[in-house]
Every structure is written in C-alpha cells, then in structure tokens.
Design a protein around this motif. Structure first.
Motif, mmCIF file in Angstrom:
data_model
loop_
_atom_site.group_PDB
_atom_site.id
_atom_site.type_symbol
_atom_site.label_atom_id
_atom_site.label_comp_id
_atom_site.label_asym_id
_atom_site.label_seq_id
_atom_site.Cartn_x
_atom_site.Cartn_y
_atom_site.Cartn_z
ATOM 1 N N ALA B 42 15.817 -44.516 22.757
ATOM 2 C CA ALA B 42 15.018 -45.229 21.757
ATOM 3 C C ALA B 42 14.661 -46.604 22.309
ATOM 4 N N THR B 43 13.372 -46.914 22.348
ATOM 5 C CA THR B 43 12.971 -48.262 22.771
ATOM 6 C C THR B 43 12.513 -49.034 21.536
ATOM 7 N N LEU B 44 13.291 -50.027 21.167
ATOM 8 C CA LEU B 44 12.968 -50.841 19.993
ATOM 9 C C LEU B 44 12.491 -52.203 20.494
ATOM 10 N N PHE B 45 11.200 -52.380 20.516
ATOM 11 C CA PHE B 45 10.626 -53.611 21.064
ATOM 12 C C PHE B 45 9.979 -54.437 19.961
ATOM 13 N N TYR B 46 10.674 -55.503 19.575
ATOM 14 C CA TYR B 46 10.173 -56.401 18.532
ATOM 15 C C TYR B 46 9.230 -57.453 19.091
ATOM 16 N N GLU B 47 9.092 -57.439 20.409
ATOM 17 C CA GLU B 47 8.255 -58.413 21.078
ATOM 18 C C GLU B 47 7.441 -57.655 22.108
ATOM 19 N N PRO B 48 6.235 -58.118 22.408
ATOM 20 C CA PRO B 48 5.431 -57.378 23.373
ATOM 21 C C PRO B 48 6.070 -57.356 24.759
ATOM 22 N N SER B 49 5.823 -56.297 25.471
ATOM 23 C CA SER B 49 6.328 -56.158 26.831
ATOM 24 C C SER B 49 5.479 -55.111 27.521
ATOM 25 N N THR B 50 5.203 -55.303 28.783
ATOM 26 C CA THR B 50 4.492 -54.253 29.516
ATOM 27 C C THR B 50 5.447 -53.599 30.487
ATOM 28 N N PHE B 70 9.300 -47.957 19.064
ATOM 29 C CA PHE B 70 8.116 -48.727 18.695
ATOM 30 C C PHE B 70 8.005 -49.919 19.630
ATOM 31 N N SER B 71 6.778 -50.402 19.773
ATOM 32 C CA SER B 71 6.573 -51.510 20.692
ATOM 33 C C SER B 71 5.914 -52.679 19.974
ATOM 34 N N ASP B 72 5.964 -52.637 18.666
ATOM 35 C CA ASP B 72 5.329 -53.685 17.893
ATOM 36 C C ASP B 72 6.072 -53.754 16.557
ATOM 37 N N ALA B 73 6.722 -54.867 16.320
ATOM 38 C CA ALA B 73 7.543 -54.988 15.102
ATOM 39 C C ALA B 73 6.713 -54.799 13.845
ATOM 40 N N LYS B 74 5.412 -54.996 13.968
ATOM 41 C CA LYS B 74 4.537 -54.876 12.789
ATOM 42 C C LYS B 74 4.480 -53.443 12.256
ATOM 43 N N VAL B 75 4.714 -52.463 13.149
ATOM 44 C CA VAL B 75 4.648 -51.081 12.695
ATOM 45 C C VAL B 75 6.038 -50.518 12.353
ATOM 46 N N SER B 92 20.657 -45.352 16.441
ATOM 47 C CA SER B 92 21.793 -44.788 17.165
ATOM 48 C C SER B 92 22.126 -43.395 16.640
ATOM 49 N N ALA B 93 21.687 -43.090 15.419
ATOM 50 C CA ALA B 93 21.867 -41.729 14.909
ATOM 51 C C ALA B 93 20.817 -40.778 15.495
ATOM 52 N N TYR B 94 19.680 -41.344 15.937
ATOM 53 C CA TYR B 94 18.589 -40.500 16.432
ATOM 54 C C TYR B 94 18.603 -40.314 17.946
ATOM 55 N N SER B 95 19.316 -41.203 18.667
ATOM 56 C CA SER B 95 19.127 -41.224 20.127
ATOM 57 C C SER B 95 20.456 -41.320 20.879
ATOM 58 N N ASP B 96 20.362 -41.227 22.205
ATOM 59 C CA ASP B 96 21.555 -41.285 23.056
ATOM 60 C C ASP B 96 21.735 -42.654 23.709
ATOM 61 N N VAL B 97 20.677 -43.433 23.730
ATOM 62 C CA VAL B 97 20.745 -44.782 24.300
ATOM 63 C C VAL B 97 19.626 -45.605 23.672
ATOM 64 N N ILE B 98 19.900 -46.900 23.477
ATOM 65 C CA ILE B 98 18.910 -47.782 22.839
ATOM 66 C C ILE B 98 18.549 -48.921 23.794
ATOM 67 N N VAL B 99 17.260 -49.158 23.928
ATOM 68 C CA VAL B 99 16.811 -50.362 24.644
ATOM 69 C C VAL B 99 16.190 -51.282 23.597
ATOM 70 N N LEU B 100 16.730 -52.465 23.487
ATOM 71 C CA LEU B 100 16.291 -53.401 22.450
ATOM 72 C C LEU B 100 15.711 -54.667 23.059
ATOM 73 N N ARG B 101 14.488 -54.981 22.672
ATOM 74 C CA ARG B 101 13.983 -56.322 22.981
ATOM 75 C C ARG B 101 13.765 -57.026 21.648
ATOM 76 N N HIS B 102 14.344 -58.230 21.546
ATOM 77 C CA HIS B 102 14.226 -58.963 20.288
ATOM 78 C C HIS B 102 14.114 -60.456 20.575
ATOM 79 N N PHE B 103 13.369 -61.143 19.722
ATOM 80 C CA PHE B 103 13.125 -62.578 19.951
ATOM 81 C C PHE B 103 14.299 -63.459 19.553
ATOM 82 N N LEU B 104 15.301 -62.917 18.868
ATOM 83 C CA LEU B 104 16.443 -63.751 18.468
ATOM 84 C C LEU B 104 17.565 -63.683 19.495
ATOM 85 N N GLU B 105 18.148 -64.839 19.820
ATOM 86 C CA GLU B 105 19.319 -64.848 20.669
ATOM 87 C C GLU B 105 20.499 -64.246 19.888
#
Lengths: 154, 303
Positions: B42-50, B70-75, B92-105
C-alpha cells in the motif's frame, strides 16, 4: 520538621507530603498542580528552616495522592523534592524526585508540524537527553526542546 | 529490522546487508521476479512525489507483487479528517507492507504503532527520508567500493531537506568520513541532527563551496527552495551561489561523483549531465534496486 521543638506544620492523616520544595516556590507549585482549584485541604509552609538545604517550602495535600504524570511534572519543575504518601499518619512510601528519563504526556511538542499536535490517538513522549541544563527530545518528531521551552510549559 | 522509518533505527550491518542484496538484485533481477508473488504493497502518499512512489511501485511490480494506494491526500479520507492512525489500521488490514509519505514529522512513528505490517517511510515531513539515504549509500558504495574514509560535501538546503538527516545518519554509521556542509546560514543543518552525528563524523560548516571543491569524493546537491525564505530578496541573494556548472565540476577530482536526490530545478546545469562525475540519473535508477532489496528484506520469504 519533626524535631523535638514540635511540629511547625501538623501531621496529616491521609494524603501526600511534598517536602524540600525550593524556598518561595510553594505557591507556584500549588498552582502548577492545579491544587488551588481542588477541594482538598492544603497545609502550606514557606521559608521553613531546614538543616539540609537552608530554607525550604513544604506542601501537605490531604486525602489525595499524585499521579505519575504529576510526579513527572514535579520532577521537572523542582528536582530534589521528596514526596511521601501518608496513610493513617504513617509514611507508606517516600520518593526523591528527579528529572525523569522519559516524560510521558506532561509536555507539548513545540514543533508545529509534529504529529503529536494533530488529532491522533497518541500521547506525547519525550526522552531526557541532558539534565543540566535540561534538554528533551520528542520521540515522535525528534525536535529537541531547551530548558526554557520546557519550564515555560509547566 | 521490522520497519524503516528512521535510519537511526537500523545498524551498519543491516545497511551493508541491504547494499549486498540490492547488488544481487541488480545483477540478476529475473531471479527475484516472483519473490513477492501474491503480496500487496500500500502506498499512502499525502504529499506529491514522483520518484519515490514510482520507484517503490516499480520495485514491487518487478518482484511480482501488487500495489494499492493513493498519491493525493485530496482523494483519500484524510480529506474527511481521518487520522493517520485509522488510515494505517485500515491499510495494514488490506496489505503486506505500507509505504507512507506524510508532511508531518513523527507520522512514521505513529504508523508503526498502529500497523500490523512493516511500515516504510517514503518521506516524513522535514524529519527523514530513509529509503533515499539507502539508495544514496548504495550509489556511493557501488562507485567507491567503501563507505568509510570519504570526503562528502552536502550542498543546498540542509535545514529542511529531509534527505539530509537520513544521509548523515547513514554516513555516521561508518568510520573516518569527513562531511562539508555547504549552505546559506539560514539553511544550515539542524543542531539536533548535527549533535546526533558529531561523534562519528567530522562535520565542517561552510558557506562557500569553491574553496573545498577539490577535496571532495562526493558532492551531494539539494534544491534550495524559494518557499523556505522569508522574502524574495533573500532567496535571490543565495540561489545562484549554489549552482553547479561545468566549470565547478571540472575542478573536482576525476574519480569524484555528483549526486542529487532530484528533482533539480537549476542547481545543476544541464551541461554537467554529460560529464563523468554526473551520477544523479544512475542514482535514481539505483532507487529501484535498493527498494527491491528493502521489500525483500521486510516481507520476503527467504529474506
């Protein structure tokens, strides 16, 4: 306090005795702990002569114990304070407070973009990285706060 | 190693194992083409990234796995006010590994607390970007065959660039490295980060690149972002100061390399791209090999 000349501040039946508060800080302490807004009887002694530290303040809180969070805050505010829990006029436990190694809940992270300042089901956690002068590090965002940032919060 | 949200959490040995595995994957990708068959990332990207998102997704596809996210927190339901904790529980219930990008420290640490599956930070506020640092040290290791006894110059926005702390933490796990920190005064490396590495790295703070350019084995360039400055004038004052052109590149040692986490705007001129020192596109490519190694290590059967 318990010398042969008698008790300046009388014994309490049940509650907590906070002793060796730096002289003159008792009122600030009572305010800090929110004790001024509670209905528990308080006995406060200020500028009491002490063999060990010259002068000190002492606060007795009737029918109330302190939570871990309050003890942590107290350790930060005035390391060296002793806290005794009294049951039926007997000292049941006595601890010398010091700056804790880990501070849970008490402090707010001063990094505005720290996740702990947002609506998440978590409590703040700081690690004390230096005690004198105090330096603490947020265990979420890694922000290091200085003593003045910490003391201004408590 | 269960998660990767900070380079501070992993050891030198684990870094070397990942580098070794990335090397094996790069040499023989076919061998790993089905290593993660049936797994979901699962790629959870709250901030843009290429690059980060695409290279993680490429890495997962090349290992036979599938990708949701998702690659856009708006959606996402973040827009509806869902907490990171709740989103992570769901993912974590849907996937085997999570990649998270988030703007909060600190978001990575919250994710770890609420996830039943490994969490990888794909960039956490200004705090860290650990997978970037791993592909960076992989790139350095491939070129020099070592991660000690190097002179490395970091240039640009060293204060807010999230790659910088992670890279410094990675370098600090190895011996005898000297790091020049080239930046305008307002963009110097945060004191807390410097304190973390000062026992293991000889760090030298400089404003001017020119006097030390010949000493460098690695010049790591980062973008100086306009939005980090209080006003246009202070940005204009420093922006060209940190532009790498062929003239500067030619003064560098023949065996040295120029790196950049990308995207670049104008801090490395296009003429530098064809010089032998230019390593940034290869560096971006290494991202796929290193992220494959990372996924294998965290959720692979054979590790």
């Amino acid at each position: 306090m318990t010398d042969k000349k008698g008790m300046l501040v009388s014994k309490i039946k049940n509650g907590t005795v906070i002793d060796r508060i730096p002289a003159g800080k008792a009122l600030k302490f009572v305010e800090l702990m929110g004790l001024a807004n509670e209905k528990h009887t308080l006995t406060i002694g200020m500028f009491v002569k002490s063999h060990k530290i010259g002068m000190k303040d002492i606060v007795k809180v009737h029918d109330r114990t302190l939570t871990k969070k309050e003890l942590d805050a107290l350790g930060l505010f005035a390391p060296g304070v002793t806290v005794s829990t009294i049951e039926n006029y007997q000292v049941r436990s006595k601890v010398n407070l010091n700056v804790p190694d880990i501070i849970d809940e008490v402090l707010k992270c001063n990094n505005p973009t720290c996740v702990t300042n947002y609506r998440e089901p978590i409590k703040t956690k700081f690690k004390v990285i230096q005690k004198e002068p105090l330096l603490v590090r947020c265990q979420y965002c890694d922000r290091v706060m200085l003593e003045e940032n910490v003391l201004s919060q408590i | 190693m269960k998660h990767l949200v900070s380079i501070r959490d992993i050891s030198r040995e684990e870094i070397l194992e990942l580098i070794d595995l990335a090397g094996k994957v790069e040499k023989n990708p076919e061998k790993y083409a089905h290593a993660l068959d049936g797994k979901i990332m699962a790629t959870l990207f709250y901030e843009p990234s290429t690059r980060t998102r695409l290279s993680f997704e490429t890495a997962m596809h090349r290992l036979g796995g599938r990708v949701i996210g998702f690659s856009d927190a708006k959606v996402s339901s973040a827009k509806k006010g869902e907490s990171i904790a709740d989103t992570i529980r769901m993912a974590s219930a849907y996937s085997d590994v999570i990649v998270l990008r988030h703007f909060l420290e600190g978001s990575g640490r919250v994710a770890v607390e609420y996830s039943d599956v490994p969490v990888i930070s794909g960039g956490t506020g200004i705090q860290e970007h650990p997978s970037q640092a791993l592909l960076d040290v992989y790139t350095i290791y491939k070129h020099f065959g070592r991660l000690n006894n190097l002179t490395i110059g970091l240039l640009g926005d060293l204060r807010y660039g999230r790659t910088i702390p992670s890279l410094l933490y990675a370098i600090s796990k190895f011996k005898d490295n000297k790091v020049f920190l080239f930046s305008p005064p307002e963009l110097r490396t945060r004191m807390s980060v410097l304190n973390d590495v000062r026992d293991n790295i000889e760090a030298i703070i400089r404003q001017d690149l020119k006097s030390n350019i010949e000493e460098l084995d690695v010049l790591y360039v980062t973008r100086v972002q306009k939005e980090r400055f209080p006003d246009e004038a202070s940005y204009e004052r420093v922006k060209d100061f940190y532009v790498i052109d062929p003239e500067i590149a030619r003064r560098m040692n023949k065996n040295s390399i120029i790196m950049h986490p990308l995207p670049r705007i104008n801090e490395i001129s296009y003429e530098v791209d064809s010089l032998p020192q230019a390593k940034y596109f290869e560096q971006a490519k290494n991202g796929v090999w290193m992220r494959m190694a990372l996924l294998l290590k965290l959720i692979g059967e054979t590790k």
